[in-house]
Each structure stands twice: as C-alpha cells, then as structure tokens.
Enzyme design. Structure first.
Site, PDB file in Angstrom:
ATOM      1  CB  CYS A 280      -0.956   0.211   1.041  1.00 46.43           C
ATOM      2  SG  CYS A 280      -2.369  -1.080   1.123  1.00 46.43           S
ATOM      3  CG  LEU A 282      -2.397   7.627   2.007  1.00 44.28           C
ATOM      4  CD1 LEU A 282      -3.480   7.895   1.003  1.00 44.28           C
ATOM      5  CD2 LEU A 282      -3.255   7.311   3.196  1.00 44.28           C
ATOM      6  CD  GLN A 288      -3.348  13.423  -2.139  1.00 49.03           C
ATOM      7  OE1 GLN A 288      -4.142  14.011  -3.005  1.00 49.03           O
ATOM      8  NE2 GLN A 288      -3.597  12.189  -1.383  1.00 49.03           N
ATOM      9  NE  ARG A 289      -3.422  17.806  -7.315  1.00 49.74           N
ATOM     10  CZ  ARG A 289      -3.205  17.329  -8.568  1.00 49.74           C
ATOM     11  NH1 ARG A 289      -2.160  17.248  -9.328  1.00 49.74           N
ATOM     12  NH2 ARG A 289      -4.647  16.660  -8.911  1.00 49.74           N
ATOM     13  N   GLY A 291       5.453  15.976  -4.730  1.00 43.51           N
ATOM     14  CA  GLY A 291       6.513  15.167  -4.765  1.00 43.51           C
ATOM     15  C   GLY A 291       6.806  14.168  -3.639  1.00 43.51           C
ATOM     16  CE1 TYR A 292       7.839  15.275   1.449  1.00 46.10           C
ATOM     17  CE2 TYR A 292       5.714  16.500   1.332  1.00 46.10           C
ATOM     18  CZ  TYR A 292       7.072  16.396   1.852  1.00 46.10           C
ATOM     19  OH  TYR A 292       7.757  17.561   2.622  1.00 46.10           O
ATOM     20  N   GLY A 293       4.840  11.400  -3.340  1.00 47.12           N
ATOM     21  CA  GLY A 293       4.556  10.012  -3.716  1.00 47.12           C
ATOM     22  C   GLY A 293       5.741   9.453  -4.561  1.00 47.12           C
ATOM     23  CE  LYS A 294       8.385  11.487 -10.242  1.00 50.88           C
ATOM     24  NZ  LYS A 294       8.413  12.335 -11.399  1.00 50.88           N
ATOM     25  CD  GLU A 314      -1.140  -6.664  -2.474  1.00 50.64           C
ATOM     26  OE1 GLU A 314      -2.348  -6.573  -2.147  1.00 50.64           O
ATOM     27  OE2 GLU A 314      -0.135  -6.877  -1.660  1.00 50.64           O
ATOM     28  CB  SER A 318      -5.811   3.390  -6.517  1.00 51.81           C
ATOM     29  OG  SER A 318      -4.504   4.121  -6.355  1.00 51.81           O
TER      30      SER A 318
END
Length: 391
Positions: A280, A282, A288-289, A291-294, A314, A318
C-alpha cells in the site's frame, strides 16, 4: 413521512445541486434522520422527507466525492432514467473484487478441505460473495472528516473504526501515535500526556526536513493498526486492517522543533511470493502534489536494489497509483538513457538490474511511451535524445 410529499427512495437517481452550484445526476445510496433527530431518538413515523439527509454517489465521479446532502439539494421533480439500484461505481466495484486475493481469503479462515471447496468455480463464487459483502459494508462513509496535526481533512472512504467512533462528524487523531478520539478536549488532554513525537521504529532516511522510519508490524502492532485504519479513509481498495504482523511500514515525515509530522507511508510484505516491493502507498491529502509520492516509490525501489532483486507494486493499482507509478517508471528509464552513453544495445533485463523495476513494468512503460519499435522481425528499444526531451 407525509403522504403528500414525494418520497425519496434508495436506488433512485435525481439531479443534485453540487458544491459549486452545478446540477449533476446522483444516486441515493442511503438515508438517515438529520443529526438533531438521531441524537434525540425521535419516532421515525413522525418525520417528513426534509427531516432526512441522503447519501449520494455521483456516477460520473470517484467514490471519494460521495457525500451526505440535505433534502433541499435534491431536485424532487426529476427522477433520472437509468437508476443505479444503489450500486457503487462499476470501476471501483471491479477493483475491490480483484483485491480480495488469496491473502484476503486467508483472513476469512478459508479452508479448502473443511469446506469441500476445491473447484475453481467454487472459489469464484466465494470471491464474489466476499466482494459483495465488502461492497455493502463500505458503500457509505462513516466518518466525515479528521483532525490530524494542524489540518482538518475531509475523508474519502469508509474505514472500519470501532462502532462507537463511527458516524461522527469529526474524528481527532494524535499525529504522533495515531490514537483516535471523538472529542477535541480528549485530544488536547492526550497531547499533554503523549510522550512520543515521532513514529516508533528506526530512522532509515533523512534529508533536510524530511525523515523516514521503518516499523515492524509485529513489534509495533497498535501503531500499525491505527495507521491502517487512518489510511483506509483515503484508500478505497485497501482491505486489510488488523493483520499487520507480516508487513513492514515505512513512514515519511516532515520534521520541525515540535517533532515528526506524518506525510505518508508505504508498506510491504516481509516475504512476498510474487516479489512485490510495495503493498500500500498513500500520501495524505494536505501533502499531495509536493513530490512525496515519487519519493516514497523511489525509496521502495532503493530498498529493492539493496536486496539485489527487482520488484513491483501489488496489483491492482488505484487510478492515482497507476498515474504515479507510470510517471515514476518513465522518469527513471529515460534518466537512465540520458545519463548513460552506452545504451544502444541495452536489454530489458539490464534495465531491470540497474533500476530495480521488473521487466514487465519496464516493457509496459516503453510501449506506452512508444519507445519499443519493431524492426527486422524483432522488438528493439529505440530512444533518441528527442524522445527524452519530449517526455
């Protein structure tokens, strides 16, 4: 309800006045008395239609935008043809079915020999049953918003918090230990007593004002369970909440003089038979927006490369996950070609070794970018400087 009023029923579709004043179709998923009547346990037979509020799903939009609306936002004169019979968005329904995989079946103590379920068709029936149960339970958000640190965040989806904490307008959560409370006063008292100011576990990454902690689900079970409950408010497809022992959790935080403030996280199985390097992921909405997701994805692959293997998230991802991963894979692959001169005859296996990305993810990304060409009876990777500049 009064017999002179137009009764609004679950499963019907009406034009709804949305937040910006626009009128769009919405499905009636559930209804309940407004708060003052719920608190006072008023006799339902005495209530009128405008004494209720209605849970709406907008078929053209993601379920995270589902909401409770007042009676006056519903155009009672227009029942829209093609009602949904209370069903949720088909795309999300299919995703939730795919996610109930073998590990989820184990949570239901599925035993093939005891239940005499051995045929593939019987397993499909069981999967369909679990999917239907999951759909029914999670179709209505049970918490409207949360207070986490300095942010008030509107929730997106249902999360299985204990019953006494559900159906609250707000849930108050300690940003350090993730304990949840119903009242702001309780949170303030807790903050005076809470002795930790960062997640448990060991620090594995730090750069400027960003730090990451690795947490073993077996050693810090309560924290990880609280994290799963919290993240479920923003992840529609997540179905595991309490079985945290087989997982490692990687918590990303912003740090200041007050402590470490949770930004997001990813989890991974300690031992994945499918070689998944992430279960997972998140980034919480306020962060968000940025750069933390990358960054989270990048760290998951750095861990994979240290294990001298390749990995993949996995499935299914989403919609937001697909966008994030495709963007990351494209960036890493093109940067590899940009930084290395001798890549004319590079193979998928060589790219996988250098990046930690699995070959099927590399292939799908190159195909999506139009960078695999068919030449003299075989597929070749052909990337020019112009291709790199265009991305």
């Amino acid at each position: 309800m009064s017999t002179t009023e137009r009764l609004i029923e679950v499963g019907e579709r009406y034009m709804i006045t949305w937040r910006d004043g626009q009128r769009i179709p919405g499905d009636i998923i559930e209804l309940r008395p407004i708060k003052k009547y719920r608190i006072n346990n008023v006799d339902l037979n005495q209530l009128k239609s405008n004494d209720y509020e209605y849970y709406i799903h907008y078929p053209s939009y993601d379920r995270r935008l589902d909401e409770w609306v007042s009676y006056d936002r519903i155009d009672k004169q227009t029942v829209v043809v093609g009602n949904s019979n209370g069903s949720i968005d088909e795309r999300n329904r299919i995703n939730s079915k795919k996610v109930i995989n073998k590990r989820k079946l184990d949570d239901y103590n599925y035993n093939e020999s005891n239940n005499n379920i051995s045929k593939k068709d019987d397993k499909e029936v069981l999967l369909a049953k679990l999917e239907k149960e999951h759909e029914e339970i999670t179709k209505v958000k049970n918490i409207n918003s949360i207070i986490l640190g300095r942010y008030e965040i509107e929730t997106w989806y249902y999360s299985p918090y204990p019953e006494e904490y559900c159906n609250e307008d707000k849930l108050f959560i300690c940003e350090y230990c993730l304990k949840y409370m119903k009242k702001q006063k309780t949170l303030l008292n807790h903050q005076n007593d809470c002795i930790i100011h960062h997640p448990p576990g060991k620090e594995i990454y730090k750069e400027n004002d960003v730090v990451m902690y690795e947490i073993d689900g077996k050693e810090n079970k309560i924290y990880c369970q609280n994290l799963c409950l919290l993240s479920k408010l923003f992840l529609d497809h997540k179905t595991l909440y309490y079985d945290v022992d087989p997982f490692l959790f990687y918590i990303l935080c912003e740090i200041d003089s007050n402590g470490s403030h949770i930004v997001g996280y990813f989890s991974k199985e300690k031992h994945s038979l499918e070689n998944y390097n992430l279960a997972c992921i998140l980034t919480f909405p306020p962060y968000q927006r940025k750069g933390y997701g990358k960054l989270l994805i990048s760290i998951s692959y750095e861990l994979t490369k240290r294990e001298n293997t390749t990995g993949s998230p996995e499935k299914p991802l989403s919609d937001l996950g697909k966008i994030s991963y495709r963007s990351y894979w494209a960036y890493v692959i093109l940067k590899l070609f940009q930084d290395n001169i001798n890549t004319n005859n590079i193979t998928l296996n060589e790219i996988a070794r250098l990046t930690g990305i699995r070959t099927d993810d590399i292939s799908s990304t190159l195909h999506a970018l139009g960078l695999i060409r068919y030449w003299k009876g075989q597929h070749i990777i052909k990337i020019s400087q112009k291709d790199i500049d265009l991305q």
